[in-house]
Design a protein around this motif. Sequence first.
Motif, short mmCIF file in Angstrom:
data_model
loop_
_atom_site.label_atom_id
_atom_site.label_comp_id
_atom_site.label_asym_id
_atom_site.label_seq_id
_atom_site.Cartn_x
_atom_site.Cartn_y
_atom_site.Cartn_z
N ASP A 127 -6.39 -10.14 -15.74
CA ASP A 127 -6.77 -8.87 -15.13
C ASP A 127 -8.12 -8.43 -15.67
O ASP A 127 -8.43 -8.67 -16.82
N PRO A 128 -8.91 -7.68 -14.93
CA PRO A 128 -8.64 -7.37 -13.52
C PRO A 128 -9.18 -8.47 -12.62
O PRO A 128 -10.15 -9.12 -12.95
N PHE A 129 -8.55 -8.68 -11.47
CA PHE A 129 -9.07 -9.61 -10.48
C PHE A 129 -10.24 -8.94 -9.75
O PHE A 129 -10.24 -7.74 -9.55
N PRO A 130 -11.22 -9.73 -9.33
CA PRO A 130 -12.38 -9.14 -8.65
C PRO A 130 -12.09 -8.86 -7.17
O PRO A 130 -12.96 -9.02 -6.33
N ASP A 131 -10.86 -8.49 -6.84
CA ASP A 131 -10.51 -8.15 -5.47
C ASP A 131 -9.29 -7.23 -5.52
O ASP A 131 -8.96 -6.69 -6.57
N ALA A 132 -8.63 -7.05 -4.41
CA ALA A 132 -7.53 -6.09 -4.33
C ALA A 132 -6.16 -6.73 -4.50
O ALA A 132 -5.15 -6.13 -4.15
N SER A 133 -6.10 -7.94 -5.06
CA SER A 133 -4.82 -8.64 -5.17
C SER A 133 -3.80 -7.88 -6.00
O SER A 133 -2.61 -7.85 -5.68
N LEU A 134 -4.25 -7.25 -7.08
CA LEU A 134 -3.30 -6.52 -7.91
C LEU A 134 -2.73 -5.31 -7.18
O LEU A 134 -1.61 -4.89 -7.47
N ALA A 135 -3.48 -4.76 -6.24
CA ALA A 135 -2.96 -3.63 -5.46
C ALA A 135 -1.75 -4.06 -4.63
O ALA A 135 -0.86 -3.25 -4.34
N VAL A 136 -1.70 -5.33 -4.22
CA VAL A 136 -0.55 -5.83 -3.48
C VAL A 136 0.69 -5.75 -4.35
O VAL A 136 1.77 -5.34 -3.90
N LEU A 137 0.57 -6.15 -5.61
CA LEU A 137 1.71 -6.09 -6.51
C LEU A 137 2.17 -4.65 -6.70
O LEU A 137 3.37 -4.38 -6.78
N GLU A 138 1.22 -3.73 -6.77
CA GLU A 138 1.57 -2.31 -6.89
C GLU A 138 2.33 -1.82 -5.66
O GLU A 138 3.28 -1.04 -5.77
N ARG A 139 1.90 -2.26 -4.49
CA ARG A 139 2.57 -1.83 -3.26
C ARG A 139 3.97 -2.43 -3.13
O ARG A 139 4.91 -1.76 -2.68
N GLN A 140 4.11 -3.69 -3.50
CA GLN A 140 5.38 -4.37 -3.33
C GLN A 140 6.36 -4.11 -4.48
O GLN A 140 7.57 -4.18 -4.29
N TRP A 141 5.83 -3.85 -5.66
CA TRP A 141 6.67 -3.59 -6.84
C TRP A 141 6.17 -2.30 -7.50
O TRP A 141 5.60 -2.32 -8.58
N PRO A 142 6.36 -1.14 -6.87
CA PRO A 142 5.79 0.10 -7.39
C PRO A 142 6.56 0.67 -8.58
O PRO A 142 7.73 0.33 -8.81
N GLY A 143 5.90 1.55 -9.31
CA GLY A 143 6.56 2.32 -10.35
C GLY A 143 6.50 1.71 -11.73
O GLY A 143 6.26 0.50 -11.90
N ALA A 144 6.74 2.55 -12.72
CA ALA A 144 6.65 2.12 -14.12
C ALA A 144 7.71 1.10 -14.48
O ALA A 144 7.46 0.21 -15.31
N ARG A 145 8.88 1.19 -13.88
CA ARG A 145 9.96 0.27 -14.22
C ARG A 145 9.65 -1.17 -13.82
O ARG A 145 10.23 -2.11 -14.37
N ALA A 146 8.76 -1.33 -12.86
CA ALA A 146 8.40 -2.68 -12.41
C ALA A 146 7.13 -3.19 -13.08
O ALA A 146 6.60 -4.23 -12.68
N ALA A 147 6.62 -2.48 -14.09
CA ALA A 147 5.34 -2.85 -14.70
C ALA A 147 5.39 -4.26 -15.29
O ALA A 147 4.42 -5.02 -15.18
N LEU A 148 6.49 -4.61 -15.94
CA LEU A 148 6.59 -5.94 -16.54
C LEU A 148 6.60 -7.01 -15.46
O LEU A 148 5.94 -8.05 -15.60
N LYS A 149 7.31 -6.78 -14.37
CA LYS A 149 7.32 -7.74 -13.26
C LYS A 149 5.90 -7.94 -12.74
O LYS A 149 5.47 -9.07 -12.49
N ARG A 150 5.18 -6.85 -12.55
CA ARG A 150 3.81 -6.95 -12.04
C ARG A 150 2.93 -7.74 -13.02
O ARG A 150 2.10 -8.53 -12.59
N ARG A 151 3.13 -7.51 -14.31
CA ARG A 151 2.32 -8.21 -15.29
C ARG A 151 2.60 -9.71 -15.27
O ARG A 151 1.69 -10.53 -15.36
N ILE A 152 3.86 -10.06 -15.14
CA ILE A 152 4.22 -11.48 -15.07
C ILE A 152 3.65 -12.11 -13.81
O ILE A 152 3.09 -13.22 -13.83
N LEU A 153 3.79 -11.41 -12.67
CA LEU A 153 3.26 -11.93 -11.41
C LEU A 153 1.74 -12.08 -11.45
O LEU A 153 1.18 -13.06 -10.95
#
Length: 214
Positions: A5-31
């Motif tokens: 991180d950070p990626f030079p594009d909006a790819s991480l925003a996809v993870l935020e949209r599909q796995w939103p919220g603080a409880r999914a933060a670890l999932k997003r980090r792994i992905l």
Amino acid sequence: MAQSDPFPDASLAVLERQWPGARAALKRRILASALGTVNRLGIDGATIELIRADCGASVGNLYHHFGNREGLLAALFFCGLDDQHALQQQYLAAAHGARAGIEAMVFSYVDWISDHPALARFMFQARFVVSQGPQAEVLAQRNRSRYGAALAWLREHSDALGDTPRALLPSLIVGAAENYSRAWLSGRVKESPHTQRRWLAQAAWRSLGLPDDA
């Protein structure tokens, strides 16, 4: 965040949209770590241990959330697929008429890839692995749903589309766009797919055997 991180594009925003919220933060980090590792080393080189080291999670965390390496790759692939489909539906909702619908399908495809090259690159690499893995049937179901929604829209405008076999429509509509997008992602061409969207939409329309003024 992970070293990728950070990626030079909006790819991480996809993870935020599909796995939103603080409880999914670890999932997003792994992905996000899986995404960065695959893009650096390729599918075969992206081992669970390397992904774990990149994101700082335990092996237990990875297996708890995703089951195994194949489940992790499939989850990331489906994140991108669902986000891409959502954009297509958004564009189609604003389209009026067959030609506008064809343009919406092409524009949503190339715009999404242009905005999310890291994730798009991963998806092209991972598609075969996911299609041959434990999530193969899930992928087939999602593809049927995704293409079914687009074909349902096209059926409403079937009179304008002539007698083109409906099973061919997805390939005819996005075939040139996919080919160009792959070339751009690999560095063989410099202009992004977004900059070529009008030409690619025109090619899709003509591939259906329809006149420019239809």
